[in-house]
Design a protein around this motif. Structure first.
Motif, PDB file in Angstrom:
ATOM      1  N   ARG A 146       5.639  -1.651  -2.110  1.00 44.10           N
ATOM      2  CA  ARG A 146       5.072  -0.616  -1.646  1.00 44.10           C
ATOM      3  C   ARG A 146       4.269  -1.188  -0.438  1.00 44.10           C
ATOM      4  O   ARG A 146       3.909  -0.400   0.485  1.00 44.10           O
ATOM      5  N   ASP A 222       0.317   8.624  -3.421  1.00 41.04           N
ATOM      6  CA  ASP A 222      -0.148   7.389  -2.469  1.00 41.04           C
ATOM      7  C   ASP A 222       0.807   7.541  -1.044  1.00 41.04           C
ATOM      8  O   ASP A 222       0.206   7.530   0.024  1.00 41.04           O
ATOM      9  N   ARG A 226      -0.430   8.669   2.793  1.00 40.99           N
ATOM     10  CA  ARG A 226      -0.122   7.620   4.108  1.00 40.99           C
ATOM     11  C   ARG A 226       0.661   8.364   4.986  1.00 40.99           C
ATOM     12  O   ARG A 226       0.413   8.236   6.171  1.00 40.99           O
ATOM     13  N   ASP A 260      -5.347   2.130   4.588  1.00 46.35           N
ATOM     14  CA  ASP A 260      -5.921   1.791   3.132  1.00 46.35           C
ATOM     15  C   ASP A 260      -7.410   2.424   3.153  1.00 46.35           C
ATOM     16  O   ASP A 260      -7.723   2.962   2.023  1.00 46.35           O
ATOM     17  N   LEU A 263      -7.174   6.095   2.739  1.00 46.78           N
ATOM     18  CA  LEU A 263      -6.805   6.427   1.380  1.00 46.78           C
ATOM     19  C   LEU A 263      -7.969   6.191   0.472  1.00 46.78           C
ATOM     20  O   LEU A 263      -7.922   7.251  -0.599  1.00 46.78           O
ATOM     21  N   TRP A 273      -7.436  13.766  -9.412  1.00 50.08           N
ATOM     22  CA  TRP A 273      -6.063  13.075  -9.345  1.00 50.08           C
ATOM     23  C   TRP A 273      -5.455  13.225 -10.633  1.00 50.08           C
ATOM     24  O   TRP A 273      -6.086  13.092 -11.763  1.00 50.08           O
TER      25      TRP A 273
END
Length: 378
Positions: A146, A222, A226, A260, A263, A273
């Motif tokens: 990842r 995720d 991105r 990062d 996010l 979520w």
């Protein structure tokens, strides 16, 4: 776990076909109950060729990284690997071209190495590993993979779809630009001059990204955010929303330069979520609050979802009809679309398909690159 695949016959042939040997192993894992798709088989072949077919440990780890989905698969994988390949090294067979020379590590300080061949081998290994990563399902990546995939996102190059503008621009041919031609004649005191031409200019279309962050999409959320961050940072007029039990506008959070941090900022904004899915209500809320006021008009709208709908599919179908009527083009990216054997049978997808212009995959970096091309051509 009891394996249903029969062991290979004793005594391999004199010149085995290595591709058939590896594919047979992958298919035996599938028969034993592991989720091995055709895409994973291809990735396994590339990974095994990269590490070298004579390296038994390398082939073991290549298969474990590409053919297993969860730690629960490891015992069955280990048992079948021992039965399939035994304790001997894997024969080279006729695929002699995949045996690679040792790879030397590139100098970390950026200095020159001992020679050009080692550097070339290192670059080839890095390129092969990156190619394998591009086709991996992002939901199956380890933490290290990842992190590597997150660095690859920076190389994505989204582009705006274009529409015709009202204003004209100068052109080499086309319609005659009367005012410009007349001004040219006046500058020349009435003498004949060059005839000017013009054409309609172009402007970037707005892009709207609607990302499903419900429980069934949590493994992809995720990576999808991105991807949305790359769009927001590189393309003008992009708006991003998350959908779960409610609709959340996260464009401002994704304007952070560092992915990062972006996010993390989005995570603080989104309250639902990994919850339930109300796609129809979420799309309806987008249309009522933002879409009809202009955000969806003439835009390219991309929906990222697997199509699992908590409410009745009739609501989703009606809201997709409204969305298609307002927008220029509707693209639906489904993470299961690119997997072998997938059929769009979920009630939500069945209700939405009549109102979708492009139904594409959304499970890997390669699929994201194809999606970028679809959006740019919209």
């Amino acid at each position: 776990m009891t394996l249903t695949a029969a062991p290979p016959p004793a005594g391999p042939p004199t010149e085995p076909d290595v591709d058939e040997l590896l594919l047979g192993f992958a298919r035996a894992l599938r028969a034993a109950g592991l989720h091995v798709t055709a895409d994973r088989e291809r990735t396994f072949l590339v990974a095994a060729a990269t590490v070298g077919m004579g390296e038994r440990a390398g082939v073991y780890w290549a298969g474990r990284a590409t053919l297993t989905s969860t730690p629960a698969d490891f015992p069955a994988y280990d048992e079948l690997f021992e039965r399939w390949f035994g304790g001997e090294s894997i024969p080279q067979g006729r695929r002699v071209d995949v045996q690679r020379p040792p790879v030397r590590q590139a100098p970390l300080d950026g200095g020159e190495g001992d020679g050009g061949e080692g550097d070339l081998d290192t670059l080839q290994a890095q390129a092969s590993a990156q190619e394998v990563l591009r086709h991996r399902d992002v939901a199956t990546l380890s933490a290290a993979d990842r992190a590597a995939a997150a660095r690859v996102f920076a190389s994505l190059d989204p582009r705006s779809p274009l529409r015709r503008a009202r204003r004209h621009v100068r052109a080499r041919s086309g319609a005659i630009d009367g005012p410009a031609t007349l001004r040219e004649q006046l500058r020349r005191m009435g003498e004949p001059g060059r005839i000017h031409h013009r054409r309609r200019g172009t402007r970037p279309r707005r892009i709207v990204l609607l990302i499903d962050v419900s429980g069934s999409m949590s493994a992809y959320a995720d990576s999808l955010l991105r991807l949305a961050h790359v769009f927001v940072r590189t393309v003008p007029h992009v708006e991003v929303f998350t959908m779960g039990t409610r609709l959340t506008h996260v464009t401002r959070a994704l304007t952070e330069r560092d992915p990062d941090r972006a996010l993390a900022a989005a995570g603080r904004v989104v309250p639902d979520w990994s919850g339930g899915t109300r796609l129809g209500e979420a799309i309806g809320a987008f249309l009522d609050r933002w879409g009809r006021r202009g955000m969806a008009r003439g835009s390219v709208v991309v929906v990222f979802s697997d199509g699992w709908e908590r409410e009745g599919p009739e609501v989703l179908g009606e809201q997709m009809r409204r969305l298609a009527a307002l927008s220029h083009r509707v693209v639906w990216a489904n993470p299961h679309r690119g997997k072998a054997g997938y059929q769009p049978v979920q009630q939500g997808i069945v209700a939405a398909l009549p109102h979708i212009d492009d139904f594409v995959a959304g499970h890997s970096l390669a699929a994201f690159e194809e999606l970028i091309e679809v959006v740019a051509r919209a």
